[in-house]
Design a protein around this motif. Structure first.
Motif, PDB file in Angstrom:
ATOM      1  N   ARG A 145      62.844  41.184  79.973  1.00  0.00           N
ATOM      2  CA  ARG A 145      62.300  41.671  78.703  1.00  0.00           C
ATOM      3  C   ARG A 145      61.714  43.066  78.868  1.00  0.00           C
ATOM      4  N   GLY A 146      60.940  43.269  79.923  1.00  0.00           N
ATOM      5  CA  GLY A 146      60.347  44.588  80.154  1.00  0.00           C
ATOM      6  C   GLY A 146      61.392  45.663  80.354  1.00  0.00           C
ATOM      7  N   GLN A 147      62.454  45.338  81.083  1.00  0.00           N
ATOM      8  CA  GLN A 147      63.522  46.318  81.295  1.00  0.00           C
ATOM      9  C   GLN A 147      64.260  46.644  80.007  1.00  0.00           C
ATOM     10  N   ILE A 148      64.549  45.614  79.212  1.00  0.00           N
ATOM     11  CA  ILE A 148      65.241  45.838  77.941  1.00  0.00           C
ATOM     12  C   ILE A 148      64.395  46.716  77.020  1.00  0.00           C
ATOM     13  N   LEU A 149      63.105  46.454  76.963  1.00  0.00           N
ATOM     14  CA  LEU A 149      62.222  47.249  76.108  1.00  0.00           C
ATOM     15  C   LEU A 149      62.177  48.710  76.541  1.00  0.00           C
ATOM     16  N   SER A 150      62.265  48.954  77.851  1.00  0.00           N
ATOM     17  CA  SER A 150      62.198  50.326  78.350  1.00  0.00           C
ATOM     18  C   SER A 150      63.504  51.090  78.176  1.00  0.00           C
ATOM     19  N   VAL A 151      64.623  50.361  78.010  1.00  0.00           N
ATOM     20  CA  VAL A 151      65.938  51.001  77.943  1.00  0.00           C
ATOM     21  C   VAL A 151      66.452  51.141  76.513  1.00  0.00           C
ATOM     22  N   LYS A 152      66.151  50.179  75.647  1.00  0.00           N
ATOM     23  CA  LYS A 152      66.851  50.109  74.358  1.00  0.00           C
ATOM     24  C   LYS A 152      66.577  51.285  73.424  1.00  0.00           C
ATOM     25  N   ASN A 153      65.492  52.016  73.644  1.00  0.00           N
ATOM     26  CA  ASN A 153      65.190  53.158  72.776  1.00  0.00           C
ATOM     27  C   ASN A 153      65.342  54.506  73.481  1.00  0.00           C
ATOM     28  N   ARG A 154      66.033  54.515  74.601  1.00  0.00           N
ATOM     29  CA  ARG A 154      66.252  55.770  75.311  1.00  0.00           C
ATOM     30  C   ARG A 154      67.273  56.628  74.559  1.00  0.00           C
ATOM     31  N   PRO A 155      67.291  57.928  74.828  1.00  0.00           N
ATOM     32  CA  PRO A 155      68.160  58.837  74.056  1.00  0.00           C
ATOM     33  C   PRO A 155      69.635  58.466  74.049  1.00  0.00           C
ATOM     34  N   PHE A 156      70.177  58.004  75.167  1.00  0.00           N
ATOM     35  CA  PHE A 156      71.617  57.704  75.190  1.00  0.00           C
ATOM     36  C   PHE A 156      71.930  56.478  74.327  1.00  0.00           C
ATOM     37  N   VAL A 157      70.976  55.543  74.196  1.00  0.00           N
ATOM     38  CA  VAL A 157      71.182  54.393  73.320  1.00  0.00           C
ATOM     39  C   VAL A 157      71.087  54.829  71.859  1.00  0.00           C
ATOM     40  N   THR A 158      70.091  55.664  71.571  1.00  0.00           N
ATOM     41  CA  THR A 158      69.941  56.187  70.207  1.00  0.00           C
ATOM     42  C   THR A 158      71.164  56.994  69.792  1.00  0.00           C
ATOM     43  N   ALA A 159      71.712  57.765  70.734  1.00  0.00           N
ATOM     44  CA  ALA A 159      72.909  58.558  70.444  1.00  0.00           C
ATOM     45  C   ALA A 159      74.100  57.663  70.116  1.00  0.00           C
ATOM     46  N   SER A 160      74.220  56.527  70.818  1.00  0.00           N
ATOM     47  CA  SER A 160      75.313  55.600  70.533  1.00  0.00           C
ATOM     48  C   SER A 160      75.186  55.025  69.130  1.00  0.00           C
ATOM     49  N   ARG A 161      73.968  54.711  68.732  1.00  0.00           N
ATOM     50  CA  ARG A 161      73.767  54.195  67.370  1.00  0.00           C
ATOM     51  C   ARG A 161      74.082  55.263  66.325  1.00  0.00           C
ATOM     52  N   SER A 162      73.748  56.505  66.633  1.00  0.00           N
ATOM     53  CA  SER A 162      73.935  57.573  65.650  1.00  0.00           C
ATOM     54  C   SER A 162      75.401  57.861  65.368  1.00  0.00           C
ATOM     55  N   ILE A 163      76.284  57.527  66.303  1.00  0.00           N
ATOM     56  CA  ILE A 163      77.714  57.769  66.072  1.00  0.00           C
ATOM     57  C   ILE A 163      78.412  56.526  65.525  1.00  0.00           C
ATOM     58  N   GLY A 164      77.621  55.492  65.188  1.00  0.00           N
ATOM     59  CA  GLY A 164      78.182  54.330  64.516  1.00  0.00           C
ATOM     60  C   GLY A 164      78.531  53.149  65.387  1.00  0.00           C
ATOM     61  N   ALA A 165      78.122  53.154  66.660  1.00  0.00           N
ATOM     62  CA  ALA A 165      78.416  52.012  67.533  1.00  0.00           C
ATOM     63  C   ALA A 165      77.611  50.799  67.080  1.00  0.00           C
ATOM     64  N   SER A 166      78.230  49.619  67.131  1.00  0.00           N
ATOM     65  CA  SER A 166      77.544  48.395  66.731  1.00  0.00           C
ATOM     66  C   SER A 166      76.623  47.911  67.850  1.00  0.00           C
ATOM     67  N   GLU A 167      75.730  46.988  67.495  1.00  0.00           N
ATOM     68  CA  GLU A 167      74.683  46.571  68.427  1.00  0.00           C
ATOM     69  C   GLU A 167      75.228  45.831  69.647  1.00  0.00           C
ATOM     70  N   LEU A 168      76.235  44.994  69.461  1.00  0.00           N
ATOM     71  CA  LEU A 168      76.742  44.208  70.588  1.00  0.00           C
ATOM     72  C   LEU A 168      77.367  45.085  71.669  1.00  0.00           C
ATOM     73  N   PRO A 169      78.261  46.029  71.333  1.00  0.00           N
ATOM     74  CA  PRO A 169      78.774  46.926  72.375  1.00  0.00           C
ATOM     75  C   PRO A 169      77.682  47.782  73.015  1.00  0.00           C
ATOM     76  N   ILE A 170      76.700  48.210  72.229  1.00  0.00           N
ATOM     77  CA  ILE A 170      75.598  49.004  72.795  1.00  0.00           C
ATOM     78  C   ILE A 170      74.850  48.190  73.844  1.00  0.00           C
ATOM     79  N   PHE A 171      74.610  46.933  73.527  1.00  0.00           N
ATOM     80  CA  PHE A 171      73.866  46.083  74.458  1.00  0.00           C
ATOM     81  C   PHE A 171      74.633  45.898  75.769  1.00  0.00           C
ATOM     82  N   PHE A 172      75.919  45.547  75.676  1.00  0.00           N
ATOM     83  CA  PHE A 172      76.669  45.227  76.895  1.00  0.00           C
ATOM     84  C   PHE A 172      77.111  46.468  77.671  1.00  0.00           C
TER      85      PHE A 172
END
Length: 265
Positions: A145-172
């Protein structure tokens, strides 16, 4: 130090996979004329109260002990990681419910929880594995849980969301791979802890009931002969100690190797 630890672990894995290559005698070979024979050239670890070669019994007992350790880490690690990943990634009420359940389990010492579960389920290999695994779930869940919380809002994750990637591919593809390093270290060290816990339960009679006992059961069987045949308890205990020490050394080295700050240094 790490090389020596690796050799110890490798040797014990060979003992578990092919004990007939290492053990000079059958672990069930009993002879009345060699009962409680002290360690020597003929019997490296001496013989027990049945006339069995203690070295051979310890070698054959490695399979059950290591299987308990590795299997409980796999079961507990997967279950705990899944709970921690769901709680950390989805947050809100999912996080609240799952972490409150984990908090309840964390109020109970791991050994006591494993003892309670093993007492309810009764002796047996898979019951012992389940008991040890359940006791380890809270730690894996918290770390994940601590690792997920520290990673999920990092810039490269935010960038993936901004280009339209869905949550499941972003997670895996992004969140999960960057969260596994501490879990690998914890799992490595957890093998030793699981073997200690499993051996303790076997010592209390809640382990595997088989013709060839694991290390914890060997300790329990030899405790009544400690004053007259110290070697029956000493060598299974030494095997547990060496394996736990070796996996802890490897775990520390793995932690340093996976630490990005030390890699930059």
């Amino acid at each position: 130090m790490v090389f020596a630890a690796g050799l110890i672990v490798l040797f014990l894995i060979v003992c578990a996979l092919a004990p007939q290559w290492i053990a000079p005698y059958s672990p069930t070979d009993m002879q009345a004329d060699r009962i409680l024979h002290p360690p020597g050239a003929a019997y490296l670890f001496g013989t027990d109260y049945f006339g069995r070669d203690v070295f051979s019994v310890v070698v054959y007992g490695t399979r059950e002990s290591l299987f308990i350790g590795f299997a409980s880490v796999v079961v507990g690690g997967l279950a705990g990681s899944l709970i921690g990943a769901l709680a950390g990634y989805f947050g809100k009420w999912t996080d609240g419910i799952l972490m409150r359940i984990i908090d309840v389990f964390m109020t109970i010492p791991g050994v006591l929880l494993a003892l309670a579960v093993a007492s309810v389920l009764g002796p047996g290999l898979w019951n012992l594995i389940l008991a040890v695994a359940l006791a380890s779930i809270p730690n894996y869940a918290r770390i994940m849980r601590g690792q997920i919380l520290s990673v999920k809002n990092r810039p490269f994750v935010t960038a993936s969301r901004s280009i339209g990637a869905s949550e499941l591919p972003i997670f895996f593809r992004h969140v999960l791979p960057n969260s596994l390093s501490p879990l690998l270290v914890m799992a490595c060290i957890g093998v030793g802890t699981s073997i200690l816990t499993g051996s303790g339960l076997s010592f209390l009679g809640l382990g595997v009931i088989k013709e060839i006992p694991d290390w914890g059961a060997l300790l329990s069987q030899g405790r009544g002969y400690l004053t007259v045949a110290w070697w029956i308890c000493t060598f299974p205990g030494l095997a547990i100690t060496l394996f736990v020490l070796a996996v802890n050394v490897i775990g520390d080295e793995l932690r340093d190797a996976l630490d990005p700050r030390k890699r930059r240094a």
